[in-house]
Design a protein around this motif. Structure first.
Motif, PDB file in Angstrom:
ATOM      1  N   VAL A  90     -20.896 -10.007 -19.133  1.00  0.00           N
ATOM      2  CA  VAL A  90     -19.701 -10.806 -18.857  1.00  0.00           C
ATOM      3  C   VAL A  90     -19.940 -12.276 -19.215  1.00  0.00           C
ATOM      4  O   VAL A  90     -19.075 -12.928 -19.815  1.00  0.00           O
ATOM      5  CB  VAL A  90     -19.273 -10.663 -17.376  1.00  0.00           C
ATOM      6  CG1 VAL A  90     -18.201 -11.679 -17.010  1.00  0.00           C
ATOM      7  CG2 VAL A  90     -18.754  -9.255 -17.114  1.00  0.00           C
ATOM      8  N   ILE A  91     -21.122 -12.806 -18.866  1.00  0.00           N
ATOM      9  CA  ILE A  91     -21.448 -14.211 -19.192  1.00  0.00           C
ATOM     10  C   ILE A  91     -21.444 -14.407 -20.699  1.00  0.00           C
ATOM     11  O   ILE A  91     -20.917 -15.417 -21.213  1.00  0.00           O
ATOM     12  CB  ILE A  91     -22.821 -14.612 -18.599  1.00  0.00           C
ATOM     13  CG1 ILE A  91     -22.773 -14.625 -17.066  1.00  0.00           C
ATOM     14  CG2 ILE A  91     -23.278 -15.974 -19.133  1.00  0.00           C
ATOM     15  CD1 ILE A  91     -21.921 -15.710 -16.458  1.00  0.00           C
ATOM     16  N   ALA A  92     -22.028 -13.457 -21.438  1.00  0.00           N
ATOM     17  CA  ALA A  92     -22.067 -13.561 -22.906  1.00  0.00           C
ATOM     18  C   ALA A  92     -20.647 -13.550 -23.474  1.00  0.00           C
ATOM     19  O   ALA A  92     -20.291 -14.382 -24.325  1.00  0.00           O
ATOM     20  CB  ALA A  92     -22.893 -12.425 -23.492  1.00  0.00           C
ATOM     21  N   LYS A  93     -19.813 -12.614 -23.011  1.00  0.00           N
ATOM     22  CA  LYS A  93     -18.432 -12.523 -23.516  1.00  0.00           C
ATOM     23  C   LYS A  93     -17.622 -13.756 -23.110  1.00  0.00           C
ATOM     24  O   LYS A  93     -16.881 -14.303 -23.918  1.00  0.00           O
ATOM     25  CB  LYS A  93     -17.761 -11.247 -22.983  1.00  0.00           C
ATOM     26  CG  LYS A  93     -18.306  -9.962 -23.592  1.00  0.00           C
ATOM     27  CD  LYS A  93     -17.436  -8.753 -23.271  1.00  0.00           C
ATOM     28  CE  LYS A  93     -17.507  -8.356 -21.823  1.00  0.00           C
ATOM     29  NZ  LYS A  93     -16.790  -7.080 -21.555  1.00  0.00           N
ATOM     30  N   LEU A  94     -17.777 -14.171 -21.852  1.00  0.00           N
ATOM     31  CA  LEU A  94     -17.054 -15.348 -21.365  1.00  0.00           C
ATOM     32  C   LEU A  94     -17.476 -16.596 -22.140  1.00  0.00           C
ATOM     33  O   LEU A  94     -16.635 -17.400 -22.555  1.00  0.00           O
ATOM     34  CB  LEU A  94     -17.328 -15.549 -19.867  1.00  0.00           C
ATOM     35  CG  LEU A  94     -16.681 -16.759 -19.207  1.00  0.00           C
ATOM     36  CD1 LEU A  94     -15.172 -16.616 -19.174  1.00  0.00           C
ATOM     37  CD2 LEU A  94     -17.221 -16.951 -17.791  1.00  0.00           C
ATOM     38  N   GLY A  95     -18.794 -16.731 -22.353  1.00  0.00           N
ATOM     39  CA  GLY A  95     -19.321 -17.905 -23.050  1.00  0.00           C
ATOM     40  C   GLY A  95     -18.802 -18.016 -24.466  1.00  0.00           C
ATOM     41  O   GLY A  95     -18.299 -19.071 -24.885  1.00  0.00           O
ATOM     42  N   LEU A  96     -18.865 -16.924 -25.216  1.00  0.00           N
ATOM     43  CA  LEU A  96     -18.464 -16.961 -26.624  1.00  0.00           C
ATOM     44  C   LEU A  96     -16.947 -17.102 -26.777  1.00  0.00           C
ATOM     45  O   LEU A  96     -16.476 -17.868 -27.617  1.00  0.00           O
ATOM     46  CB  LEU A  96     -18.966 -15.703 -27.350  1.00  0.00           C
ATOM     47  CG  LEU A  96     -20.509 -15.580 -27.438  1.00  0.00           C
ATOM     48  CD1 LEU A  96     -20.904 -14.246 -28.053  1.00  0.00           C
ATOM     49  CD2 LEU A  96     -21.095 -16.735 -28.254  1.00  0.00           C
ATOM     50  N   SER A  97     -16.177 -16.372 -25.948  1.00  0.00           N
ATOM     51  CA  SER A  97     -14.716 -16.457 -26.074  1.00  0.00           C
ATOM     52  C   SER A  97     -14.208 -17.838 -25.630  1.00  0.00           C
ATOM     53  O   SER A  97     -13.325 -18.425 -26.270  1.00  0.00           O
ATOM     54  CB  SER A  97     -14.030 -15.356 -25.261  1.00  0.00           C
ATOM     55  OG  SER A  97     -14.415 -15.399 -23.903  1.00  0.00           O
ATOM     56  N   THR A  98     -14.791 -18.379 -24.565  1.00  0.00           N
ATOM     57  CA  THR A  98     -14.393 -19.712 -24.097  1.00  0.00           C
ATOM     58  C   THR A  98     -14.731 -20.775 -25.143  1.00  0.00           C
ATOM     59  O   THR A  98     -13.931 -21.666 -25.420  1.00  0.00           O
ATOM     60  CB  THR A  98     -15.091 -20.056 -22.766  1.00  0.00           C
ATOM     61  OG1 THR A  98     -14.762 -19.075 -21.795  1.00  0.00           O
ATOM     62  CG2 THR A  98     -14.675 -21.430 -22.267  1.00  0.00           C
ATOM     63  N   ALA A  99     -15.928 -20.675 -25.715  1.00  0.00           N
ATOM     64  CA  ALA A  99     -16.351 -21.652 -26.724  1.00  0.00           C
ATOM     65  C   ALA A  99     -15.448 -21.599 -27.948  1.00  0.00           C
ATOM     66  O   ALA A  99     -15.072 -22.637 -28.509  1.00  0.00           O
ATOM     67  CB  ALA A  99     -17.798 -21.387 -27.128  1.00  0.00           C
ATOM     68  N   LEU A 100     -15.071 -20.390 -28.359  1.00  0.00           N
ATOM     69  CA  LEU A 100     -14.190 -20.247 -29.526  1.00  0.00           C
ATOM     70  C   LEU A 100     -12.829 -20.885 -29.248  1.00  0.00           C
ATOM     71  O   LEU A 100     -12.297 -21.631 -30.079  1.00  0.00           O
ATOM     72  CB  LEU A 100     -14.014 -18.765 -29.869  1.00  0.00           C
ATOM     73  CG  LEU A 100     -13.149 -18.469 -31.100  1.00  0.00           C
ATOM     74  CD1 LEU A 100     -13.798 -19.028 -32.358  1.00  0.00           C
ATOM     75  CD2 LEU A 100     -12.930 -16.967 -31.258  1.00  0.00           C
ATOM     76  N   LEU A 101     -12.273 -20.616 -28.066  1.00  0.00           N
ATOM     77  CA  LEU A 101     -10.989 -21.228 -27.702  1.00  0.00           C
ATOM     78  C   LEU A 101     -11.114 -22.752 -27.618  1.00  0.00           C
ATOM     79  O   LEU A 101     -10.238 -23.487 -28.070  1.00  0.00           O
ATOM     80  CB  LEU A 101     -10.502 -20.678 -26.358  1.00  0.00           C
ATOM     81  CG  LEU A 101     -10.032 -19.219 -26.328  1.00  0.00           C
ATOM     82  CD1 LEU A 101      -9.796 -18.769 -24.891  1.00  0.00           C
ATOM     83  CD2 LEU A 101      -8.759 -19.046 -27.142  1.00  0.00           C
TER      84      LEU A 101
END
Length: 574
Positions: A90-101
């Motif tokens: 979840v941290i990996a997915k949250l981190g990458l998706s948040t950074a992209l946005l």
């Protein structure tokens, strides 16, 4: 010489006020610019030009455009994705998706949008995810020129110094290294965060209703199988089937088409129910991106002791009720069948007539409040909003239309289509940022024109004599980082840029490495909740203590700083 003394006095005054008082930074910077104007050090034309700087106007338009982006189904998609898997995943997915946005729209707006999604995730306590969310947004903000207000502010200083404007992807390569390194270190560190999870039903005052649609994936499956028992801040109170109420809904209760589910929840629960496939919220056909309004029913209301249906509430007020609260009393029966009483709090989706006639409703409602949350746009409008924003960015990158013009056209289209309202833009207008940036530009110009920054740069060069130009780069970065933790990122950029620029001139080298040191240093706020807006946003929501930031922030800051100082000389040689 007296001008340098005045500039020094102003800088000391700014830093002192930022550190030891609770005066808003915008007031402090505005006061400093006013003093400079009254002392004859800045003229009105120059100050006015600073407040209409192209980078500042771009930043304002981006923040206003994010009002529409927050309502799209993209946020729902991220919400669903961060609800599945182990904490590390979840941290990996949250981190990458948040950074992209965050790389393509203001990172503070991204965090505001995703806080609700994180609070609604069903598997992990929000306190495990909110600090990583903030840090990931900071990483993402360094990926492009428009990712954070600080980058655009620094670009204002660059243009003001007579240098070419930075390209859209100028910080991207270093930003990617920072993002990957930061997310990798955040994954193990997130296990050290506290497990604050408030799930008490006492805090769920609103009563909501949703209907199971025919063909829904929920049909034929039990409450447990549909994960309806594990909804955060949302409790399934009863089910109405064929006109009969099932008040004690067990975990093995199997749902059927056309079942009406009655929930107790908070205001964010409206968004939660909108995100469950096959479930239609009461009044959902009227929900399309509007901001919610909270009203309290007056004792003189004409619809007291009447139901929503019998009072023809929607027709009379051009507003749809999506939730009702009556103190801590647990309501029963369908939402449309509840007899409204004085003191009831209603969450409404307002139409245009309701907004236009607010003052005329004073007899009916004691209090009318605009809520920060809003309904999701439907799939069609969500797609148009996202495609429109992508088109603006693409046109800017291809040099077809300048980003400031593209955003202005985009915002006008959003208003004409009714996706955002003038009242929403008025609430979102970043007045504090405009005042800080406009005033900071004036102060930075004074630091350079008076010779103060050159003198400070010379002192730094002398202090780091023997360390060479790389030592000066490290000093610039560390000075900016410390200022960021103490006096916020935008203030740090304003104070550090003139000194870093003067050091580059003193050494006779390309100023870009020093500009990048200020850019990344101004975003390096991980140790304190007060240095960066995103950290402050999650501080109270996650019930964090200062020690939580120190525990996670120190190692993240060390990794971030090491990567930045390693890669700046590689991608931006002296």
């Amino acid at each position: 010489m007296w001008e340098q003394g005045m500039v020094l006095a102003m800088l000391l005054g700014i830093i002192t006020c930022l550190l030891v008082t609770k005066i808003k930074p915008s007031y402090i910077f505005a006061a400093a610019a006013f003093v400079a104007f009254m002392a004859g050090m800045s003229d009105l034309t120059t100050i006015a030009a600073n407040f209409t700087n192209s980078s500042l106007l771009t930043l304002v338009l981006l923040i206003l455009a994010s009002t529409a982006l927050e309502k799209t189904r993209l946020i729902s998609w991220v919400s669903r994705n961060i609800s599945e898997g182990r904490l590390a995943t979840v941290i990996a997915k949250l981190g990458l998706s948040t950074a992209l946005l965050s790389s393509f729209t203001n990172n503070t707006a991204v965090v505001v949008s995703l806080i609700g999604a994180v609070k609604r995730n069903q598997q992990h306590a929000p306190s495990k995810l909110l600090i990583p969310l903030s840090y990931a947004a900071i990483f993402g903000g360094t990926l492009t020129l428009i990712g954070t207000s600080t980058n655009l502010i620094i670009n204002s200083f660059v243009e003001d110094a007579g240098l070419p404007s930075m390209s859209f992807f100028a910080p991207t390569l270093i930003g990617l290294a920072v993002l990957l390194g930061g997310v990798l270190v955040l994954i193990p560190l997130s296990y050290l965060l506290p497990d604050y999870d408030e799930q008490g039903q006492d805090d769920l005052p609103y009563f909501l209703e949703a209907r199971v649609e025919p063909g829904s994936p929920l049909v034929g499956r039990s409450v447990t199988e549909n994960n309806l028992r594990a909804l955060r801040k949302l409790f399934l109170a009863e089910v109405i089937r064929n006109g009969e109420t099932v008040s004690s809904v067990g975990p093995d209760f199997v749902l059927q088409a056309k079942d009406r589910l009655l929930f107790c929840g908070d205001v964010d629960s409206v968004s939660t129910l909108q995100e469950i496939p096959g479930l239609t919220l009461f009044g959902q056909q009227h929900l399309n991106g509007q901001n919610f309004v909270e009203v309290v029913v007056s004792s003189s209301a004409s619809f007291c002791n009447k139901t929503l249906k019998s009072s023809r509430f929607r027709d009379r007020f051009d507003a749809v009720v999506v939730a009702i609260r009556r103190g801590h009393e647990r309501l029963e029966g369908g939402l449309g069948n509840i007899s409204l009483a004085a003191g009831d709090t209603l969450v409404l989706v307002p139409g245009k007539r309701f907004e236009a006639e607010r003052q005329a409703h004073r007899k009916e409602f004691v209090l009318v409040n605009d809520l920060d949350s809003s309904a999701r746009l439907d799939s069609h409008k969500s797609t148009l909003v996202l495609l429109g924003f992508v088109a603006v960015i693409a046109a800017a990158l291809l040099n077809l239309v300048p980003i400031i013009k593209g955003l202005a056209i985009y915002l006008l289209a959003l208003l004409l289509c009714g996706i955002v309202q003038i009242s929403e833009l008025r609430r979102r207008f970043p007045l504090d940022i405009v005042v800080i940036v406009g005033s900071a530009l004036s102060i930075a110009q004074l630091m350079i024109s008076s010779g103060f920054s050159a003198r400070m740069g010379g002192m730094f060069i002398e202090a780091f004599n023997g360390w060479g130009v790389f030592g000066a780069l490290v000093a610039t970065y560390m000075m900016t980082l410390i200022l960021t933790e103490l006096v916020t990122n935008n203030a740090a950029a304003a104070l550090a840029f003139p000194i870093g620029y003067s050091m580059a001139l003193g050494y006779g080298v390309d100023p870009m490495p020093f500009i990048m040191a200020v850019l990344f240093g101004a975003s390096a706020s991980f140790i304190s909740p007060y240095g960066y807006q995103t950290n402050l946003l999650v501080y109270s929501v996650g019930n964090y203590r200062l020690s939580d930031y120190l525990k996670i922030g120190v190692p993240v800051s060390l990794v971030y700083s090491t990567l930045v100082l390693t890669f700046i000389p590689i991608f931006f040689p002296f």
